[in-house]
Design a protein around this motif. Structure first.
Motif, PDB file in Angstrom:
ATOM      1  N   LEU A 196      35.665 -33.040   5.510  1.00  0.00           N
ATOM      2  CA  LEU A 196      34.983 -31.752   5.586  1.00  0.00           C
ATOM      3  C   LEU A 196      35.092 -31.034   4.250  1.00  0.00           C
ATOM      4  CD1 LEU A 196      36.841 -30.554   8.810  1.00  0.00           C
ATOM      5  CD2 LEU A 196      34.500 -31.396   8.796  1.00  0.00           C
ATOM      6  N   PRO A 197      34.065 -30.317   3.813  1.00  0.00           N
ATOM      7  CA  PRO A 197      34.240 -29.438   2.656  1.00  0.00           C
ATOM      8  C   PRO A 197      35.327 -28.402   2.967  1.00  0.00           C
ATOM      9  CG  PRO A 197      31.911 -29.693   3.201  1.00  0.00           C
ATOM     10  CD  PRO A 197      32.682 -30.276   4.345  1.00  0.00           C
ATOM     11  N   ALA A 198      36.386 -28.370   2.163  1.00  0.00           N
ATOM     12  CA  ALA A 198      37.513 -27.488   2.473  1.00  0.00           C
ATOM     13  C   ALA A 198      37.096 -26.028   2.527  1.00  0.00           C
ATOM     14  CB  ALA A 198      38.627 -27.693   1.448  1.00  0.00           C
ATOM     15  N   ALA A 199      36.135 -25.629   1.699  1.00  0.00           N
ATOM     16  CA  ALA A 199      35.699 -24.234   1.687  1.00  0.00           C
ATOM     17  C   ALA A 199      35.022 -23.823   2.990  1.00  0.00           C
ATOM     18  CB  ALA A 199      34.729 -24.014   0.524  1.00  0.00           C
ATOM     19  N   LEU A 200      34.611 -24.800   3.762  1.00  0.00           N
ATOM     20  CA  LEU A 200      33.914 -24.518   5.014  1.00  0.00           C
ATOM     21  C   LEU A 200      34.869 -24.078   6.111  1.00  0.00           C
ATOM     22  CD1 LEU A 200      30.833 -24.998   5.893  1.00  0.00           C
ATOM     23  CD2 LEU A 200      31.726 -27.045   7.035  1.00  0.00           C
ATOM     24  N   VAL A 201      36.149 -24.529   6.041  1.00  0.00           N
ATOM     25  CA  VAL A 201      37.079 -24.314   7.155  1.00  0.00           C
ATOM     26  C   VAL A 201      38.406 -23.744   6.658  1.00  0.00           C
ATOM     27  CG1 VAL A 201      36.092 -25.982   8.771  1.00  0.00           C
ATOM     28  CG2 VAL A 201      37.662 -26.772   6.990  1.00  0.00           C
ATOM     29  N   PRO A 202      38.414 -22.583   5.978  1.00  0.00           N
ATOM     30  CA  PRO A 202      39.680 -22.012   5.508  1.00  0.00           C
ATOM     31  C   PRO A 202      40.597 -21.684   6.684  1.00  0.00           C
ATOM     32  CG  PRO A 202      37.904 -20.391   5.379  1.00  0.00           C
ATOM     33  CD  PRO A 202      37.260 -21.702   5.694  1.00  0.00           C
TER      34      PRO A 202
END
Length: 248
Positions: free
Chosen positions: A150-156
């Motif tokens: 997953l893009p890390a910025a998507l799921v802080p």
């Protein structure tokens, strides 16, 4: 001239006969049913125990039979079914799979995307990606090994415990306002390596389904790339098909 003795039945023919008998037993029995002991089968069919054992081994390799140490041989247990229902477009609706699903998180870490994952997720290689590897269980039995990028910025703030139970796509909607819309998914057969076999509690080289999925949200962003292997003896996918004048 003395009459010649009748030709002996080849070992392979005997094993084929035992195999046909076992297939009849499997068809008549329900999932998870115990088979007679090898000795009883050998006496009933008039063959040696090694012949019975070889036929059972053949069917165990295909997933029709399961050996349990100290307990005996059983027909394969009930398969968990995932239905793909054809909608009004070319896509499929995905209802929940059967059973009570939970997960054991095996790995949970953020790393730079790197070239392969960046390509999959349409990101810069330097951007962070959250990789989650988890063992999926159905009614406490191992069913699949799932790797999610997953893009890390998507799921802080996403934590390991968030991935142990519940509906992940629902979590994305409710916590992060990310609404998944569609996905491209491929399914192909393969077999387990030793590490996978140990996690799934199956023999090495047991048949599994390799499923890869690239998921987009309603804004057109790629929000997930998942690569999973599902037990071939316990999991199946069904689909409803519609035909029209162009169908082959």
């Amino acid at each position: 001239m003395e009459p010649s003795a009748p030709a002996r039945q080849p070992a392979t023919a005997k094993r084929d006969g035992v195999r046909r008998h076992l297939l009849d037993l499997i068809e008549q029995a329900g999932p998870g049913s115990a088979l007679p002991a090898e000795r009883d089968l050998a006496l009933r069919l008039g063959v040696s125990r090694p012949t019975v054992r070889a036929a059972i081994d053949d069917l165990a390799r295909t997933g029709l039979l399961v050996r349990q140490q100290g307990r005996g041989t059983f027909t394969s247990p009930h398969k968990i079914t995932q239905e793909l229902s054809g909608g009004t477009t070319n896509a499929f609706a995905v209802p929940p799979a059967e059973g009570y699903w939970t997960s054991r998180v095996l790995s949970f870490r953020i790393t730079p995307a790197g070239a392969p994952r960046a390509t999959r997720l349409k990101l810069s290689p330097a951007l962070p990606v959250l990789r989650i590897v988890r063992l999926r269980l159905v009614d406490e039995e191992p069913m699949a090994i799932e790797r999610i990028d997953l893009p890390a910025a998507l799921v802080p703030g996403l934590a390991e415990r968030d991935m142990e139970s519940g509906n992940f796509y629902q979590l994305l909607r409710e916590r992060y306002d990310v609404v998944v819309a569609d996905a491209i998914q491929t399914i192909e057969p393969t077999v387990t390596n030793p590490d996978q076999a140990d996690l799934l509690d199956v023999p090495v080289y047991a048949p599994v389904l390799l499923i890869e999925r690239t998921t987009r949200d309603t804004a057109g962003r790629i929000v997930e790339f998942a690569r999973s292997i599902y037990r071939g003896d316990r999991y199946r996918i069904t689909s409803k098909l519609r035909f029209d004048s162009s169908s082959g």
